[in-house]
Design an enzyme around this catalytic site. Structure first.
Site, mmCIF file in Angstrom:
data_model
loop_
_atom_site.group_PDB
_atom_site.id
_atom_site.type_symbol
_atom_site.label_atom_id
_atom_site.label_comp_id
_atom_site.label_asym_id
_atom_site.label_seq_id
_atom_site.Cartn_x
_atom_site.Cartn_y
_atom_site.Cartn_z
ATOM 1 N N SER A 123 36.210 33.818 32.028
ATOM 2 C CA SER A 123 35.143 33.995 31.168
ATOM 3 C C SER A 123 33.832 32.994 31.748
ATOM 4 O O SER A 123 33.989 32.375 32.542
ATOM 5 C CB SER A 123 35.242 33.374 29.694
ATOM 6 O OG SER A 123 34.057 33.347 28.960
ATOM 7 N N TYR A 147 36.912 26.877 24.030
ATOM 8 C CA TYR A 147 37.316 28.219 24.714
ATOM 9 C C TYR A 147 37.160 28.235 26.230
ATOM 10 O O TYR A 147 38.016 28.381 26.888
ATOM 11 C CB TYR A 147 36.441 29.322 23.956
ATOM 12 C CG TYR A 147 36.573 30.746 24.766
ATOM 13 C CD1 TYR A 147 37.758 31.065 24.769
ATOM 14 C CD2 TYR A 147 35.534 31.079 25.208
ATOM 15 C CE1 TYR A 147 37.988 32.408 25.560
ATOM 16 C CE2 TYR A 147 35.595 32.527 25.821
ATOM 17 C CZ TYR A 147 36.702 33.145 26.172
ATOM 18 O OH TYR A 147 36.995 34.242 26.745
ATOM 19 N N LYS A 151 39.961 28.230 29.543
ATOM 20 C CA LYS A 151 39.753 29.222 30.543
ATOM 21 C C LYS A 151 39.773 28.372 31.988
ATOM 22 O O LYS A 151 40.585 28.786 33.075
ATOM 23 C CB LYS A 151 38.653 30.220 30.422
ATOM 24 C CG LYS A 151 38.866 30.993 29.166
ATOM 25 C CD LYS A 151 39.880 32.226 29.534
ATOM 26 C CE LYS A 151 40.006 33.052 28.539
ATOM 27 N NZ LYS A 151 41.189 34.152 28.777
#
Ligand code: UDP
Length: 331
Positions: A123, A147, A151
């Site tokens: 991402s 988040y 990743k």
């Protein structure tokens, strides 16, 4: 495009989700044999057609062992993840458990089974607040939410797995995935829906509440956040190219995938008005914690290395594709 036949059996983790289900269709269309592993926590069994679906969770190591014992895979595509920035701020634990522990379980199962090709859904969130107008791969990675950190941890693990075990991988850093399948029968459907374009279209249709615009005091031309929207079909194309790329290139690679054009939340609302001919009821709301002001990709490396070029470059065309899906009856 033509993809050289390299990896016919492809495990698609999260293949019942939004991007995963589009990928499964693209794999079938290109002659691959996908098998889906999905816990159906957010995905839809209806969206995978007659492709084999094994219901299971990446946190269940026994289930993973069984999966790899019962099937022979040439490569894995990994879409299963928690992916909401706001939720990751209030409940980081589930992000580290699902996205980090779950993926390490997958890598270990692959290693035990001798499967050494992975395309990983990464991402733009790995970069944090941008220091440049367009973000290239060499931009510092300083995520500003759990988040993004989850990743980035996996990207780092993939480099270690490449060095130590020879695992080949391509991490594809999506900017903002949007749009739907050409036929309009699969698309983006989350419960609750938190993404901008679905929320804009549901507000326009009257099937959702009025849109809340999260923050109009950012340091951007109109004060609202700027994002780079990239069509799901273009993301799928990059994954197919990544499969071929790994045949030739050992190591762990990462590419940024976006159109290179930024649109503010207000510009998306205006585009939706142009496309749908409907007003989008909206009001201003406070900033959503964890949102960087500006995220726009420099995808030159993906163009050069993968031969990838997005076909949907116009925001109106991307929104129109989502709009056709949103007007259809939904599961
Ligand atoms: N956004 C918004 N209202 C919504 C959903 C999103 O204003 O109902 C904003 C959000 O704050 C961000 C942008 O739209 O600036 C894109 O958010 P989305 O959740 O679609 O993707 P993200 O960038 O978080 O991956």
């Amino acid at each position: 495009m033509t993809v050289s036949g390299c990896c016919s059996n492809v495990l698609v983790c999260g293949g019942a989700g939004y991007i995963g289900s589009h990928m499964v269709r693209a794999l079938v269309e290109h002659g691959y044999v996908p098998i889906i592993f999905d816990n159906l926590s957010t995905g839809h069994a209806e969206s995978v057609g007659d492709v084999d679906l094994v219901r299971g969770d990446l946190l269940d190591r026994q289930a993973l062992r069984r999966l790899f014992a019962e099937h022979s895979f040439d490569a894995v595509m990994h879409f299963s993840a928690k992916s909401l920035v706001g939720e990751s701020m209030t409940d980081p634990g589930i992000y580290f458990v699902n996205n980090v522990v779950g993926t390490i379980n997958l890598l270990e199962a692959m290693r035990e089974a001798g499967v050494s090709r992975l395309v990983f859904s990464s991402s733009a969130a790995v970069f944090g607040n941008p220091l440049t107008a367009r973000i290239a791969e060499d931009h510092p990675r300083q995520p500003v939410n759990p988040y993004g950190r989850s990743k980035l941890m996996i990207e780092q693990a993939l480099r270690d797995y490449a060095n130590a075990y020879g695992m080949r991988s391509v991490s594809l850093r999506y900017f903002n995935a949007a749009g739907a399948d050409e036929a309009g029968d699969i698309g983006e459907s989350h419960k609750p829906e938190t993404h901008l374009i679905p929320n804009v279209l549901r507000a326009a249709l009257g099937t959702g509440p009025e849109l809340k615009i999260f923050g109009d005091d950012y340091d951007t031309p109109d004060g609202t956040c700027v994002r780079d929207y990239i069509h799901v079909a273009d993301l799928c194309d990059a994954h197919l190219r990544a499969l071929s790329y790994m045949q030739l290139k050992p190591g762990a690679h990462a590419f940024n995938l976006g159109n290179g054009n930024g649109f503010s939340v207000k510009q998306v609302v205006e585009a939706a008005w142009r496309v749908t001919g409907r007003d989008v009821p909206h009001s201003m709301a406070p900033r959503r914690p964890g949102d960087p002001a500006w995220l726009v990709a420099d995808s030159t490396l993906a163009e050069r290395e993968l031969g990838w070029k997005p076909s949907f470059t116009d925001i109106d065309a991307i929104i129109d594709s989502a709009w056709r899906w949103h007007q259809k009856p939904r599961y």
